[in-house]
Design an enzyme around this catalytic site. Structure first.
Site, PDB file in Angstrom:
ATOM      1  CE  LYS A   1       8.100   5.718  -0.579  1.00 19.73           C
ATOM      2  NZ  LYS A   1       6.989   6.206  -1.407  1.00 19.73           N
ATOM      3  CG  ASN A   2       6.078   8.797   1.783  1.00 23.15           C
ATOM      4  OD1 ASN A   2       6.500   8.289   0.748  1.00 23.15           O
ATOM      5  ND2 ASN A   2       5.119   8.253   2.521  1.00 23.15           N
TER       6      ASN A   2
ATOM      7  NE  ARG B   1       7.439   2.188  -5.795  1.00 19.95           N
ATOM      8  CZ  ARG B   1       6.208   2.308  -5.317  1.00 19.95           C
ATOM      9  NH1 ARG B   1       5.406   1.287  -5.316  1.00 19.95           N
ATOM     10  NH2 ARG B   1       5.776   3.454  -4.848  1.00 19.95           N
TER      11      ARG B   1
ATOM     12  NE  ARG C   1      -2.597   5.313  -3.294  1.00 20.08           N
ATOM     13  CZ  ARG C   1      -1.294   5.183  -3.119  1.00 20.08           C
ATOM     14  NH1 ARG C   1      -0.651   4.205  -3.682  1.00 20.08           N
ATOM     15  NH2 ARG C   1      -0.635   6.037  -2.378  1.00 20.08           N
TER      16      ARG C   1
ATOM     17  CG  ASP D   1       2.661   4.442   4.364  1.00 20.70           C
ATOM     18  OD1 ASP D   1       1.701   3.953   3.755  1.00 20.70           O
ATOM     19  OD2 ASP D   1       3.296   5.432   3.952  1.00 20.70           O
TER      20      ASP D   1
ATOM     21  CB  CYS E   1       1.263   0.906  -3.609  1.00 21.59           C
ATOM     22  SG  CYS E   1       3.002   0.704  -3.232  1.00 21.59           S
TER      23      CYS E   1
END
Ligand code: UD1
Length: 429
Positions: free
Chosen positions: A22-23, A408, A131, A316, A126
């Protein structure tokens, strides 16, 4: 809202195909903004975040289509995306879209580089800490951008185009590195980025940019040297395997016992995490087809781990490792150094009977002999995965609420686990 029901206590045995990361898929899709030609991405995972970004890119004028899978290969191949940004019709990324997913903020650099202007909402994503985006903005300013904040939007302009610059990031940031790298490839002259993030997904994007005609030295190191070019062309690129999905399933197997081949996984992308698991007593075998993870019989050993930027232990995987350690005899210690508020899973794991105490950035986990199923709530993407691991280990039924977080970032999670013997079902409402 969908929920997931898990009846714990089953061992996992079989094969789990690992999806594209995904990233990496998200910034690779964004890189399509840099060229009027077609960018073809293979092995893109089918995830809510990916589809959401597709909508954002369409809004900018990107023509986006998903090609069919080859018969018989649908399970393994991921999807093939064709993205063509012939004309960028809108350089605004609106709040309603960007607030759903932080990575969509990364359109800022490419839009600015190609169109010399962009208006992008401050991001969401998230809720795992404050952030901020200061590093992104400072990096783009170093390339000559004029940046203002207006009504929750970043308004950026570079009237004569971006110019090369020298950026020394005071802190390692994955997103800021992506943003500035994607801007610098079309800037005039040379850019030097120091203290760049070295996450493999950045290397994957840089390799794709090189296929598109970018000139980048130092890929996969902390120092990136970019010689700007006036024009990028189309390319075909395959998204690398998801190291976080890999680590999550490795920890699930370590938690339940059994033996699973993580098909297509690349051990070199998560050596530190595999090392932690091996030291704890999990058997890890690196094969040509993927990684074989096995845990039979004996108890695991407690761990003492700190999250770090790559190549360190990934933040993560912090929540998933914590779930695994809840039943390991003795005391484990996990320190979170990347995000200041990434412990929301602690209270949910406690509902299953886990004993975890928090002090500042450090969690101490005292292993208990058994967890018991309960109702829990997914609070963010990776925390949700930790609750799945908790549920797989617990006696009785665990119901996970708010599973849209899982959707997600984890492709077909229930299906992948069920095939290996887990009792897991989605309750749709
Ligand atoms: C990315 C990953 C996310 C992962 C994280 C850290 C994607 C889509 N997301 O998120 O899964 O958990 O890297 O590996 O790839 N920071 C600042 N100022 C900034 C930017 C960041 O202070 O301008 C801080 C953040 O608050 C955090 C740290 O830097 O404390 C690392 O954040 P960053 O690497 O930027 O994370 P993301 O790119 O958002």
């Amino acid at each position: 809202m969908d929920r997931i029901k898990i009846t714990g206590g089953q061992r996992l045995n079989g094969t789990i195909p690992i999806s594209g990361a995904k990233n990496a898929a998200l910034p690779l899709m964004i890189a399509a903004l840099l060229t009027p030609d077609r960018l073809t991405l293979k092995n893109v995972p089918n995830l809510a975040d990916v589809m959401n970004l597709g909508r954002i890119l369409r809004n900018h004028g990107v023509d986006f289509s998903i090609a069919g899978k080859r018969p018989g290969q649908a399970e393994m191949q991921g999807e093939t995306f064709h993205l063509t940004a012939r004309d960028i019709v809108d350089t605004t990324a609106p709040y309603e879209m960007v607030s759903k997913m932080r990575a969509s903020f990364w359109v800022l650099g490419p839009l600015l580089a190609r169109c010399h202007e962009a208006r992008v909402s401050l991001p969401g994503g998230c809720a795992i800490g404050t952030r901020p985006v200061d590093l992104h903005l400072d990096g783009l300013r170093a390339l000559g951008a004029q940046i203002d904040l207006e009504d929750g939007y970043v308004v950026a302009k570079a009237p004569g185009g971006l110019t090369g610059g020298h950026i020394i990031f005071p802190k390692v940031s994955v997103g800021a590195t992506h943003n500035v790298l994607m801007a610098a490839v079309l800037a005039k002259g040379e850019t030097l980025i120091e203290n760049a993030a070295r996450e493999p997904e950045i290397g994957d994007v840089a390799n794709c940019l090189v296929k598109m005609g970018a000139k980048i030295d130092g890929i996969n190191t902390a120092t990136l040297r970019i010689e700007g070019v006036p024009y990028l062309e189309g390319a075909v690129h395959t998204v690398l395997p998801d190291r976080i999905e890999t680590g999550t399933y490795a920890m699930a197997v370590a938690a339940t016992g059994g033996e699973v081949l993580l098909e297509g996984a690349r051990a070199d992308l998560l050596e530190e995490a595999l090392d932690v698991l091996e030291k704890a007593g999990v058997s890890i075998e690196r094969t040509n087809h993927g990684i074989k993870v096995a845990k039979n019989g004996q108890d695991l050993q407690p761990v003492d781990v700190e999250t770090r930027p790559y190549p360190g232990f990934p933040t993560d995987l912090q929540a998933q490792l914590m779930a695994l350690m809840t039943r390991v005899p003795g005391r484990s210690r996990i320190r979170e150094t990347i995000f200041e508020n990434r412990f929301m899973h602690v209270q949910e794991l406690a509902r299953l009977g886990a004993k975890i105490s928090l002090e500042g950035d450090t969690a101490t986990i005292t292993g208990v002999p058994q967890l018991r199923g309960a109702q829990v709530m997914a609070t963010d993407l990776r925390a949700s995965a930790s609750l799945v691991i908790g549920g797989l280990m617990a006696q009785g039924d665990t119901i996970i609420n708010r599973v849209y977080h899982l959707d997600r970032g984890f492709e077909r999670l229930e299906q992948k686990l069920e095939r290996c013997g887990a009792q897991i079902t989605r309750l749709s409402e």
